[in-house]
Structure formats: C-alpha cells, structure tokens
Design an enzyme around this catalytic site. Structure first.
Site, PDB file in Angstrom:
ATOM      1  N   HIS A  89       0.977  -0.647  -0.335  1.00  0.00           N
ATOM      2  CA  HIS A  89       0.267  -0.186   0.472  1.00  0.00           C
ATOM      3  C   HIS A  89       0.311   1.374  -0.044  1.00  0.00           C
ATOM      4  O   HIS A  89       0.824   2.009  -1.038  1.00  0.00           O
ATOM      5  CB  HIS A  89      -0.760  -0.174   1.077  1.00  0.00           C
ATOM      6  CG  HIS A  89      -1.969  -1.144   1.394  1.00  0.00           C
ATOM      7  ND1 HIS A  89      -3.313  -0.382   1.005  1.00  0.00           N
ATOM      8  CD2 HIS A  89      -1.839  -1.873   1.122  1.00  0.00           C
ATOM      9  CE1 HIS A  89      -4.048  -1.869   0.297  1.00  0.00           C
ATOM     10  NE2 HIS A  89      -3.199  -2.876   0.919  1.00  0.00           N
TER      11      HIS A  89
ATOM     12  N   ASP B   6      -6.928   6.066   2.425  1.00  0.00           N
ATOM     13  CA  ASP B   6      -6.763   3.915   1.568  1.00  0.00           C
ATOM     14  C   ASP B   6      -8.249   3.334   2.663  1.00  0.00           C
ATOM     15  O   ASP B   6      -8.781   4.377   3.153  1.00  0.00           O
ATOM     16  CB  ASP B   6      -5.732   3.286   2.591  1.00  0.00           C
ATOM     17  CG  ASP B   6      -5.232   2.058   1.726  1.00  0.00           C
ATOM     18  OD1 ASP B   6      -6.012   1.940   0.236  1.00  0.00           O
ATOM     19  OD2 ASP B   6      -4.227   1.909   1.675  1.00  0.00           O
TER      20      ASP B   6
HETATM   21  C1  UDX Z   1      -1.364  -6.821  -0.854  1.00  0.00           C
HETATM   22  C2  UDX Z   1      -1.727  -8.202  -0.574  1.00  0.00           C
HETATM   23  O1  UDX Z   1      -1.739  -9.607  -0.256  1.00  0.00           O
HETATM   24  C3  UDX Z   1      -2.095  -7.736  -2.934  1.00  0.00           C
HETATM   25  O2  UDX Z   1      -3.300  -9.008  -2.685  1.00  0.00           O
HETATM   26  C4  UDX Z   1      -3.108  -6.753  -2.906  1.00  0.00           C
HETATM   27  O3  UDX Z   1      -3.184  -6.909  -4.189  1.00  0.00           O
HETATM   28  C5  UDX Z   1      -2.047  -5.775  -2.321  1.00  0.00           C
HETATM   29  O4  UDX Z   1      -1.961  -5.983  -0.767  1.00  0.00           O
HETATM   30  P1  UDX Z   1       1.479  -7.949  -1.478  1.00  0.00           P
HETATM   31  O5  UDX Z   1       0.690  -9.465  -0.757  1.00  0.00           O
HETATM   32  O6  UDX Z   1       2.931  -7.783  -0.215  1.00  0.00           O
HETATM   33  O7  UDX Z   1      -0.058  -6.685  -0.985  1.00  0.00           O
HETATM   34  O8  UDX Z   1       1.721  -8.175  -3.103  1.00  0.00           O
HETATM   35  P2  UDX Z   1       2.135  -7.128  -3.967  1.00  0.00           P
HETATM   36  O9  UDX Z   1       0.982  -6.447  -4.087  1.00  0.00           O
HETATM   37  O10 UDX Z   1       2.429  -7.826  -4.970  1.00  0.00           O
HETATM   38  O11 UDX Z   1       3.220  -5.755  -3.862  1.00  0.00           O
HETATM   39  C6  UDX Z   1       4.710  -6.096  -3.128  1.00  0.00           C
HETATM   40  C7  UDX Z   1       5.315  -5.502  -3.474  1.00  0.00           C
HETATM   41  O12 UDX Z   1       6.114  -5.371  -2.767  1.00  0.00           O
HETATM   42  C8  UDX Z   1       5.468  -5.203  -4.334  1.00  0.00           C
HETATM   43  O13 UDX Z   1       6.118  -4.029  -4.975  1.00  0.00           O
HETATM   44  C9  UDX Z   1       6.479  -6.405  -4.741  1.00  0.00           C
HETATM   45  O14 UDX Z   1       7.882  -5.747  -6.028  1.00  0.00           O
HETATM   46  C10 UDX Z   1       7.996  -5.878  -3.426  1.00  0.00           C
HETATM   47  N1  UDX Z   1       8.176  -6.375  -2.827  1.00  0.00           N
HETATM   48  C11 UDX Z   1       7.865  -7.624  -2.104  1.00  0.00           C
HETATM   49  C12 UDX Z   1       9.523  -6.533  -2.793  1.00  0.00           C
HETATM   50  O15 UDX Z   1      10.584  -5.679  -3.361  1.00  0.00           O
HETATM   51  N2  UDX Z   1      10.377  -7.674  -2.313  1.00  0.00           N
HETATM   52  C13 UDX Z   1       9.751  -8.745  -1.428  1.00  0.00           C
HETATM   53  O16 UDX Z   1      10.648  -9.661  -1.516  1.00  0.00           O
HETATM   54  C14 UDX Z   1       8.426  -8.922  -1.784  1.00  0.00           C
END
Ligand code: UDX
Length: 463
Positions: free
Chosen positions: A22, A120
C-alpha cells in the site's frame, strides 16, 4: 480557474494502510505529484516508513515522512506496526490499533493543515475526521479495478452473476466467494467497505490503467455512481546502488545465466506459504529444470533462525538444484530482478503491485494466487494474455507437475510464445504511454482544492 489557482501549491496528507503493497504505490503517486507542484506528507507508522529509508534518495524534500503513533495494545509490540512480516494471528490486533488512532490523526490534521487528504480503503473513519476539519478527502485504492468492481457487483446484486465471464472464483475458491457474499449480506460489513468510497469527494483514485481494465473501471464507476480515476501503473523504480540491499551476489549469479532463462518466485510482502505448498513449489522448480530465484519468507523474528530454511525445504533440495537455484530469505529486490534481461518468468501470487511490475518489465507471469484479491487478479492476467495460471485440483492442492509444466511453457516452450510476446508488447506500451493518467489526476485534485478554497465550508459539495 485563474492562474493563481493553477499554480498554488497543494499540500496533501497521504494516509495509506500499513502494508508495503500500500505505502509503495502511495509513495509513487506522491513522487509524481511533487513534480507537478504538490507537497506531500506521507503519514504512517515508523515500522512501515522504515522501508522508505533506502528509497529516501529517490524522492524530493517535497515529500515529508510523518510518523503515526499507534496506541499501545497488549501483545502487539511496535515492530509489528506493519503488515510486512506480521504473524497472521496479529492482523486483527493491528487493525484494532489502527482504528484507535483516529484521535491522533485528528490532531495531526489540525497541526499540518493540509489542503487535501488521500486515504486508503481500510479507514472509512479518516474522511469523517477530515470533514470535521473542513478538509476534503479522496480515497486511493491500491487494488485492481477488476477486484473492486467484482466486490461492488456482489454488494449491489448478490443474486446476479458477474457480467464478465472471464472473472470469477474457481470452485476450490468457494471460501473467497462465501466471504464476499457474507460481507454483501451483512449491512455492517458491507457498509464499512462501501463507506470509504461514498465519503470520497467527487472521485476515487485507483491504481491501474485503462488499456487493461477499461470495462472494469467503467463498471465500478456505474455501480457506485462516482468517477473512478486510474492513476497509472505507479511502478517503483529499482534503486540504483546494488550494494545497499545486499543483493550484488544474486546479480553476479543472475548475470551468468542465459537471457530470459530464470524465473523469479515470490508471493508478496505479507503471505507465508503452507508447508504443503512449499513442498510442491520446491519439487515443481526442480522438475522444471529452469533456473530460479525464490524468496522464502517467515514471520518476523523467524527469518534467519538457525536451520529453519533447511528444515522447511524438502530434504536434499538445495544440494540437488545446486547452481541452478538461489534462495533468498525474507526479502528480494523484486523490481531489480524483474528488470534484469536474464529473468524470463515470474511465479507470482498476483498481488496487484507484482502483476503491474511484471507487465512493466515485460516478464510473463506463472500465476499461483493464494487469497484476497489474488485469484481475481490471476484471472485478469490470463484475460490480458500476459500469463498462465497454475490451476490446483478440486481439493485446492497444488501439483508440482502442473507447476513445472506451466513454468516451462511460459519461459521456453513454443506453446508459450504468445504469452511472452504479449508481455513484451505490454511493457512497450507502458513505456510509450508515459504519465497520461497522472495529468488527469492532477487536474481532478487541483479542481477539488480550488472548489474548497473558493468557499471555505462546503464539505457538503463533496458528500
Ligand atoms: C497486498 C496483498 O497481499 C495483495 O493481494 C494486494 O493486491 C496488495 O496488498 P502484497 O502481498 O505485498 O500486497 O503483494 P503486492 O501487491 O505484489 O506488493 C508487494 C510489493 O512488495 C511489490 O511492490 C514488490 O515489488 C515488493 N516486494 C515484495 C519486494 O520488493 N520484495 C519482496 O521480497 C517482496
């Protein structure tokens, strides 16, 4: 609108939910806005803002990080004031502490006196607090328009099938569907989710772009009777200095691989794999014979615990894959890996940021959605043609053979050529379109600020 109104600085307080997925799009939106004369306060807990430290050099001093202090709750220590690495059982406590911060938020608004609040979807109370202080508020949703309109469709018409047949929950995702219908039939829960949108002044901002979600953006606009304005892909730029994130070893390894020969495997910043999925993923990677970088994550405090990784992975796995695979514990420089020429596929949970980052860098997706919005995003990935989903069996079991087959198809086999081409095409498209959406966002926000400036107390104009 006179010239002064156009050029006056707009001071915005941005208030994202406490997740990395987020705060990152909020920061990217903030960066775009500051190059167009805005000043941004990014308000979040120190534990969430910590990830901004490394990025500090990528944004201007027109973005100020403002610490949000949550009230103390028993059992929730300060390092858990973020969803990154949060043990799942503590999530309700974090939400409770967050909701209890409304008073502190109100004082912060009084102190900073922003012209506008951007909030948000998890805090429908924030626009109410802003209203008390005559500050207009706009919601910014970081999920896809596809998921958002799917949800609002069932809120409004729980008996009617979603009109776009490509988007649905599979039979083994019936618990996701049940959860949505329960929410739709429970006025308290439904209203709570709807209030954020209803209280947004004139428009709702949403992460995404029309090229892939046109009909879903229009449908959600018609469902809620409020204009949804896409803000564009908002992909974080990889940070230039590789030494900073301790990843140079990974890149010297990746450098030695062939072009587009390696898959990146990651399931976001919040999700922890089950032991059963870890087994199938490990065996699937082994069977595929394709190079991989896999980020394995454990709840905060457990990453790096002696021997935990070895105990979690199948016996002898690391020895068998040898130089073909790399495991990272906890965190990976995702955008930098996706951008690399030798990355040829992304085994992803389809969090919305990951989906868009993959499209941005032209990396086709091997979709393994886990929960929340991810199954719906995975359907969209297939609809757009930039990836293929690894379908589980009717008992929701992931099969190593299916995973290996989809990885091979997407990365190297002839039958995956269309997907690879579509991913490359999407990346070109994103590069060529630039910041189209942001210009529209700026116009909307400036006109909202001007409306407010012209007549001091007309919050009634907004909602
Ligand atoms: C959460 C929810 O799980 C997801 O379903 C929703 O769409 C957004 O909020 P998350 O699971 O963290 O998010 O996934 P994502 O939306 O893909 O965001 C992860 C972010 O963290 C990406 O920008 C990614 O580049 C970053 N990241 C994640 C890293 O840079 N390194 C990592 O090891 C893991």
């Amino acid at each position: 609108m006179d010239a002064d109104e156009n050029t006056a600085i707009t001071r915005v307080l941005m208030f994202p939910w406490l997740g990395y997925g987020h705060i990152t799009p909020y920061l990217e939106l903030a960066k775009k806005l500051t190059t167009r004369g805005f000043f941004i306060y990014l308000y979040s807990t120190p534990a969430t803002l910590r990830c901004m430290k490394q990025k500090r050099k990528t944004f201007s001093h027109s973005i100020k990080l403002v610490p949000l202090l949550l009230p103390n709750l028993r059992g929730l220590s300060r390092r858990f004031y973020t969803t990154n690495g949060l043990p799942p059982n503590l999530m309700p406590k974090l939400k409770e502490a967050f909701d209890l911060s409304a008073k502190g938020f109100s004082y912060m608004l009084a102190f900073l006196k922003p012209d506008l609040l951007i909030y948000d979807f998890l805090q429908p109370w924030a626009p109410m607090v802003a209203k008390e202080r005559n500050i207009p508020a706009v919601e910014f949703i970081t999920s896809s328009s596809t998921m958002t309109c799917f949800m609002f469709h069932y809120f409004k018409n729980p008996e009617e099938k979603f009109p776009y047949s490509e988007i649905y929950f599979r039979d083994y995702e019936s618990s996701n569907m049940r959860r949505l219908l329960d929410c739709a039939s429970n006025p308290k829960e439904r209203d709570m989710a709807s209030e954020g949108v209803e209280r947004s002044c004139n428009i709702v901002l949403i992460k995404g772009f029309r090229d892939i979600e046109d009909k879903y953006i229009d449908y959600v606009t018609s469902l809620v009777g409020k204009k949804f304005v896409p803000v564009g892909p908002l992909v974080q730029e990889p940070i230039a200095d590789e030494k900073d994130d301790g990843s140079s070893e990974i890149f010297s390894w990746l450098e030695k691989k062939e072009k587009k020969s390696t898959v990146f495997v990651s399931f976001g910043s919040e999700y922890f794999l089950t032991k059963e999925d870890i087994d199938e993923i490990a065996h699937g990677l082994e069977l595929s014979k394709i190079n991989f970088i896999w980020v394995v994550r454990f709840p905060k405090g457990e990453n790096g615990r002696n021997g935990l990784l070895q105990k979690t992975l199948p016996k002898g796995f690391l020895e068998r894959v040898g130089e073909r695979g790399k495991i990272l514990q906890g965190w990976a420089p995702q955008t930098k890996i996706l951008r690399h020429d030798n990355t040829g596929g992304f085994v992803s949970h389809c969090g919305w940021n990951s989906v868009i980052e993959s499209m941005n860098f032209g990396v086709p997706i091997i979709a393994v959605p886990m929960h929340l919005d991810q199954p719906i995003n995975a359907r969209l990935v297939e609809e757009v043609g930039v990836g293929i989903e690894v379908v589980r069996d009717r008992n929701r079991k992931l099969h190593r053979e299916t995973l290996a087959a989809v990885i091979k198809q997407v990365v190297m086999e002839d039958c995956g050529e269309a997907v690879r081409q579509k991913a490359a095409f999407m990346s070109e498209k994103l590069k060529s379109k630039g910041d189209q959406e942001i210009e529209e966002v700026v116009k909307e926000l400036v006109s909202l600020r001007n409306l407010e400036t012209r007549a001091k107390s007309r919050i009634s104009l907004c909602y």
